[in-house]
Design a protein around this motif. Structure first.
Motif, short mmCIF file in Angstrom:
data_model
loop_
_atom_site.label_atom_id
_atom_site.label_comp_id
_atom_site.label_asym_id
_atom_site.label_seq_id
_atom_site.Cartn_x
_atom_site.Cartn_y
_atom_site.Cartn_z
N ASP A 55 47.00 106.07 50.59
CA ASP A 55 46.94 107.00 51.71
C ASP A 55 45.51 107.06 52.26
O ASP A 55 44.54 106.98 51.50
N ILE A 56 45.40 107.24 53.57
CA ILE A 56 44.09 107.40 54.20
C ILE A 56 43.73 108.88 54.17
O ILE A 56 44.45 109.70 54.75
N LYS A 94 51.06 98.80 60.21
CA LYS A 94 50.80 100.22 59.94
C LYS A 94 51.64 101.13 60.83
O LYS A 94 51.87 102.29 60.49
N SER A 95 52.08 100.65 61.99
CA SER A 95 52.94 101.42 62.88
C SER A 95 54.38 101.00 62.62
O SER A 95 54.74 99.84 62.85
N VAL A 96 55.19 101.93 62.11
CA VAL A 96 56.53 101.55 61.67
C VAL A 96 57.61 102.39 62.35
O VAL A 96 57.41 103.58 62.61
N PHE A 132 49.35 107.79 56.43
CA PHE A 132 48.80 109.14 56.62
C PHE A 132 48.71 109.88 55.29
O PHE A 132 49.35 109.52 54.32
N ASP A 133 47.90 110.93 55.28
CA ASP A 133 47.79 111.81 54.11
C ASP A 133 48.97 112.79 54.18
O ASP A 133 49.09 113.56 55.14
N THR A 142 43.60 104.28 64.67
CA THR A 142 42.61 103.20 64.78
C THR A 142 42.20 102.65 63.42
O THR A 142 41.48 101.65 63.35
N VAL A 143 42.64 103.30 62.33
CA VAL A 143 42.26 102.89 60.98
C VAL A 143 43.23 101.82 60.49
O VAL A 143 44.46 101.97 60.59
#
Length: 620
Positions: free
Chosen positions: A324-325, A191-193, A237-238, A315-316
């Motif tokens: 998208d969150i 998730k971290s890119v 992310f949104d 943290t998600v």
């Protein structure tokens, strides 16, 4: 009869599918026009990209357009995918590329020396680096010092960040941030890119409006670097809140430019139809919605409230379906389940304009005015407009004038008020502005002594839950850009009117192209191939950090482009080159092991030679 029946069924099916085909074509044209305008099949879709409230200059960022293209990839035609893959899969290939690494080492600036992408190459100080490139390096280093060092945001992944200068005027964009996985999703559970940034090479085209090139550079750097930070927290992310935050950040880093106020006209006149969380819709309203973040920072006494959102999002977990969150539930957690009241307070703030930071710029925020405000003539008791805002996180104002019977009370009644609506009224007169809250017991708002010198404004707000309590100010840690007493730092404290105070003398400058590693890129077929990435890291961390290494890289970049071009056109040569590169890649991957093997091989060779010498001596 059977033939007629089948023909009729086929015709019916085609009629049903026609809208889908039309939509797909429109979607293809849109992405081609925005991301590959030079492509002959792009059509004229670009003329329909910007909404009616568009500001008269280029789109702030293409980041979310590229992000959306990944989501819509399966809906695009194969030919469209092929074209877009070329412009989305890797950093741009720059003609005669050279790089500049500032002394602080957080960035590597890539620029062309020939062709349409080359910036102004004037080198007044004679240090072999164009002055504009040095300015770009200094601006980005300053942005890093504010957003990471002072404000406490997590830096993007990687030891150095790559920025590419390219002509973007044809795409009507200031810049964009892209991840290296594009146009595919990162492999789960990543998730971290890491990302790279591309910005216009000079901001001199008329499409960039009346702002100076330096002003455009500053706000673009502040905006896009925060996108890079966002990708580091969570790729999912949104998009609208990502743009809201990056636009808000422009004024927190470079307050003196004030370009972001121009985007407010894309949101504030239409708050009754544009929701705070409205998805991207080919308009500029997400940029205009940045002002909600300013409200949060002022209400809670610290800009850290915005950073807390990104930390919470980090943290998600990555969604299994790559969706998208949603931003608002995460923000509601940060605000202790008080988002509805915060939004109601925001709607009031837009009317009252009693901002406590950036006070010298309040006049740049549009007032509530016609055509948004509706006008009525008051005559005693009036049924107020109710249930008119069905979309959460929207609001509207209604204007009331006194009746001919001057001085009588105005009673606004709300029979059957929706549970999602919050309402209040403001009486504006020569004595000032007075808020008159809603009385739940009588289901009304009573404005006493409504005289001719006054005007009443009714606020109707769909805040999702109808709770009309005052928003609760929460305690957030002060960020590094606050005053000693903990209050919000006013804008001008971060404004640098003439020069960004970061040393920009390059630590290294060299030729290159496509990020360097030409021959490896040609051999492996992609700039993003893991082996090519490994060689780039070796170049950045071991070769460019010392004089002999920089000399080697400079020589390599001078002779390798034509060789790489030739290799890329012949599959056999690509295979041979990969075989030749294998020991080098192995050595980079397994440094100590390779050294041990080399020592072992050398020892075995020496031992063999000694045995031969002894045998020859004994035979003689």
């Amino acid at each position: 009869m059977r033939v007629k029946t089948i023909t009729g069924q086929i015709f019916t099916l085609l009629v049903l599918l026609l809208p889908a085909f039309a939509a797909a074509g429109t979607l293809d044209d849109y992405y081609l026009a925005r991301l590959a305008p030079g492509y002959a099949g792009a059509g004229s879709a670009a003329t329909g990209v910007v909404a009616k409230n568009a500001v008269p200059f280029a789109d702030r960022s293409l980041t979310m357009v590229r992000h959306a293209a990944v989501r819509d990839w399966a809906q695009l035609e194969p030919a469209t995918q092929k074209v877009l893959a070329k412009v989305m899969a890797a950093p741009p290939v720059l003609a005669g590329e050279r790089v500049c690494v500032p002394v602080n080492g957080h960035f590597t600036i890539h620029y062309a020396t020939t062709g349409a992408d080359k910036p102004n190459l004037t080198d007044a100080n004679g240090n072999n680096v164009p002055d504009w490139v040095e300015t770009v390096a200094g601006v980005f280093e300053y942005v890093y010092s504010v957003e990471v060092t002072k404000m406490g945001y997590q830096p993007p992944p990687g030891t150095t960040y790559h920025v590419y200068l390219q002509s973007l005027a044809s795409q009507s964009a200031y810049g964009f941030t892209s991840d290296y996985y594009s146009p595919s999703f990162p492999p789960l559970p990543v998730k971290s890119v890491p990302t790279y940034i591309t910005i216009d090479n000079g901001f001199t085209d008329p499409v960039y409006g009346s702002f100076t090139p330096l002003q455009s550079l500053r706000v673009t750097a502040a905006h896009e670097f925060h996108h890079a930070i966002q990708f580091g927290y969570n790729y999912y992310f949104d998009p609208y809140y990502a743009e809201m935050t990056s636009t808000w950040m422009e004024d927190e880093v470079y307050d003196s430019v004030n370009q972001l106020y121009s985007y407010l006209v894309s949101y504030l006149p239409d708050t009754n139809t544009i929701a705070l969380n409205q998805p991207l819709n080919n308009d500029l309203s997400p940029y205009g919605r940045w002002i909600f973040n300013r409200y949060l920072a002022e209400l809670h006494g610290s800009r850290t409230v915005v950073r807390s959102f990104w930390e919470q999002l980090g943290t998600v977990a990555a969604p299994s379906n790559h969706s998208d969150i949603a931003a608002l539930p995460v923000l509601d957690q940060v605000l202790n389940q008080n988002l509805g009241n915060n939004f109601f307070g925001f709607a009031k703030k837009i009317f009252l304009k009693d901002w406590s930071s950036h006070v010298g710029e309040v006049s740049l925020i549009p007032s509530v005015s016609v055509p948004q405000v509706r006008t009525f003539t008051a005559h005693g008791s009036i049924v107020a407009p109710i249930n008119v805002l069905t979309t959460p996180y929207t609001f509207a104002y209604y204007k009331y004038l006194p009746s001919s019977a001057d001085g009588q009370d105005l009673t606004l009644t709300f029979p059957g008020l929706s549970s999602s609506l919050a309402v209040t009224a403001f009486k504006v007169s020569t004595l000032g502005t007075q808020e008159i809250p809603y009385n739940a017991g009588t289901q009304s708002i009573v404005v006493p002594a409504f005289t001719s010198d006054a005007t009443v404004y009714l606020l109707v707000c769909n805040n999702g839950n109808g709770n009309m309590q005052a928003p609760v100010a929460l305690t957030f840690p002060a960020d590094g850009a606050t005053t000693l007493d903990g209050s919000l730092l006013d804008a001008n404290a971060l404004a640098i009117p003439a020069q960004d105070p970061i040393p920009v003398t390059p630590a290294a400058t060299s030729g290159g192209g496509g990020g360097g590693c030409f021959i490896a890129t040609a051999a492996y077929g992609s700039y993003l191939h893991p082996k090519v990435a490994l060689l780039r890291e070796f170049r950045d961390h071991y070769l460019l950090t010392n004089a002999p290494g920089r000399l080697f890289v400079a020589c390599y970049y001078k002779v390798s482009p034509p060789i790489a071009n030739f290799i890329a056109r012949h599959e056999t040569l690509r295979l041979i080159t990969r075989l030749l590169l294998t020991p080098i890649v192995f050595a980079v991957e397994h440094g100590m092991l390779t050294l041990a093997l080399l020592i072992g091989c050398l020892a075995a060779f020496v031992a063999q030679q000694l045995r031969l010498l002894r045998r020859q001596a004994s035979e003689s």
